[in-house]
Structures are given as structure tokens and as C-alpha cells.
Design an enzyme around this catalytic site. Sequence first.
Site, PDB file in Angstrom:
ATOM      1  N   ASN A 271     -10.332   0.310  -1.935  1.00 41.71           N
ATOM      2  CA  ASN A 271      -8.912   0.273  -1.582  1.00 41.71           C
ATOM      3  C   ASN A 271      -8.152  -0.502  -2.658  1.00 41.71           C
ATOM      4  O   ASN A 271      -8.213  -1.723  -2.725  1.00 41.71           O
ATOM      5  CB  ASN A 271      -8.755  -0.406  -0.215  1.00 41.71           C
TER       6      ASN A 271
ATOM      7  N   HIS B 112      -3.560   7.312   2.028  1.00 47.98           N
ATOM      8  CA  HIS B 112      -3.930   6.029   1.433  1.00 47.98           C
ATOM      9  C   HIS B 112      -5.360   5.710   1.834  1.00 47.98           C
ATOM     10  O   HIS B 112      -5.723   5.804   3.006  1.00 47.98           O
ATOM     11  CB  HIS B 112      -2.966   4.951   1.928  1.00 47.98           C
TER      12      HIS B 112
ATOM     13  N   CYS C  25       0.802  -1.227   0.000  1.00 45.64           N
ATOM     14  CA  CYS C  25       0.000   0.000   0.000  1.00 45.64           C
ATOM     15  C   CYS C  25       0.833   1.274   0.000  1.00 45.64           C
ATOM     16  O   CYS C  25       0.360   2.326  -0.420  1.00 45.64           O
ATOM     17  CB  CYS C  25      -0.949   0.004   1.190  1.00 45.64           C
TER      18      CYS C  25
END
Length: 328
Positions: free
Chosen positions: A285, A255, A115
Site C-alpha cells: 500500500n 486503491h 490515499c
Amino acid sequence: MGARSSRLAGFGHSVPARRVENAEIEQDLGLEPGWIERRTGIRARHWAGPGDTLSGLAARAGEAAIESAGIARNEIALTLLATSTPDHLLPPSAPLLAHRLGLSHSGAIDLAGACSGFLYALVLADGFVRAQGRPVLVVAANILSRRINPAERASAVLFADAAGAVVLMPSQETDAGLLGVDLASDGSRYDLISIPAGGSNRPFAADVTADECLMTMRDGREMFTQAVGMMSLCASRALESAGFGAKDIHRFVPHQANARIFDAVCGNLGIDPERTVRTIADYGNSSAATIPLSLSLAHEAAPFASGERLLLTAAGAGLTGGACVISM
């Protein structure tokens, strides 16, 4: 000849055509209506179709970023692709991406930073631009829908497919570009999110089950706690390195892991929630792709102004994390 700094000069993004609403997943998992949005902030996400490839998705985002930057393709000297889902384990997908884009004078390499991969790629790209004085294309892309275990609720409700891209250009301005950076890792929590099989530690073999080749989240609550802590700490350090406080940031681009995570980070840093760029509701996501996707969407909605300061932060599997303060 080198440059004093780099600047973000172009933005692009791409998502697959298929849009998947929460109701479809909630029905498959036996969840009550509204369960996913209440816990994650996600209403829908995009998932790849049979003809979609990682390099194709990345190329569309890269194409848009190059066009946005207004530069010739032969000017780009390096292509960095942050991904956890390359087209193949070998070879890397970045050379194919560069080829698809017609970048005949560009080196190309994949980066596996989960990520936080885009932030790591951005920091490396900034160093290259400063040293070589030549532009870099940074793309983050993932097709996570093909790594989701549909029976595992913790990951099935979160992950999505997307690509985002930026072009970094050389600049002689000392007060522009990456002004503060902090990177972090914590290998003691290496297995909180993982794909157990397929690597050299546990290669494909007759005794490897299909589920072992899919993503698993061992402890969602612990991952939440660790992500909030790492993103908050890295962001605080990056702000301190740049000589700024939370009040000096115009837009916060975290994020998009879970809306509750970045809301908690906002609270820890003292950032006004209205300054947060939020794309998770419609895009879910997509790991490393969420920040450049968010940058591109934010720039479309309200173009970044000269001197505008951004704070980016992420944390994910590994654990890896980081934060950057950028002046436009």
C-alpha cells in the site's frame, strides 16, 4: 481553446530497488509466518534506500508516462504531484519534479489528499484540460517507509514506497475520459490515521517525541469499515453519474489498501472479482500511488483498448475518498 474531454494517453510507474518480503517484517514484529498475507493480501513491498528521494521516484514515473504518451515536454502545461511525503515541508516538491523532467512550460503544485490524492488530482487535471485544451502530467508518489513506526503492527505491515503517473491529453470525443465522478470527505474521523506532530497544530519542539513524527493508525477495524463504506458509496454514485452499472465496467482499479477491503467493495458493487486489477501482493500500500501504479502495470500486461471502461475508487486518511468512471 478548450476540449470536450480529456483522455488518458500515457502511463508510467517506478518503485525503489529494495524489495522487502513479509518474513523480514514478521520476524521483527514476532508474528507467525504467513500472518501478513492472510490479513492484507501483501507478500512483499518496495522500500526506499538511502539515496532515494520522493522527487527522484516521481520523476522516473513521470518520465515513463511522458514517453508512453509520445508528446513533447514543452506541451505539458501543468504538473500535479499527489503525495503525503514531500521531500520537504517547504517548498513543495512539484516544481522540483517539473524541473527534473525538463517541463519548462509547466506550472506545478503538490496535492495532499492521502490515499485518495490521485483521484482528486485526476479530477482537477481533467478540468484544466477541458478549460485550457493543454496536456497535464499527474504523478502520485510516496516514500511511506520513512514514516512508518516499525513497532506499530497496524501500519508497519501495510505501507510501501512507489510512484505512478499518467498524462491527460485534450480530446474532442464526448464519450471518452472522465464520465462520472464522486468525491467525499468525513472530517469527524479525521484522526483515524495521522502523523501527530510536525504540523502547525503541534510543531517540532523539545517535547515532541520521535514516535509522534511517525504514522499511527488509531483504530484499524474502524478504518477498514469506513474505507469499505466510502469506496462503495463513491463508486456507486460515480457509476450512476456516468449512466453505467457494474456490468458495464471492464476493469476495476481500486486503491490497494488491503485485499479484504477491495474484495468487500467488489461484493457491495456486484463487480466480478476477475475484473479487479490487483497489485497489492507484490507492491503493498503506497497510498495515493497505488491506483496509477496499478494502471501502469495493467496497461503493460494488457494495453487498454479504445472504449474500455474503468472504475477507480479510493478512501483514506482525513477521511477523504472518491471514485471515477473513465472511458478509454
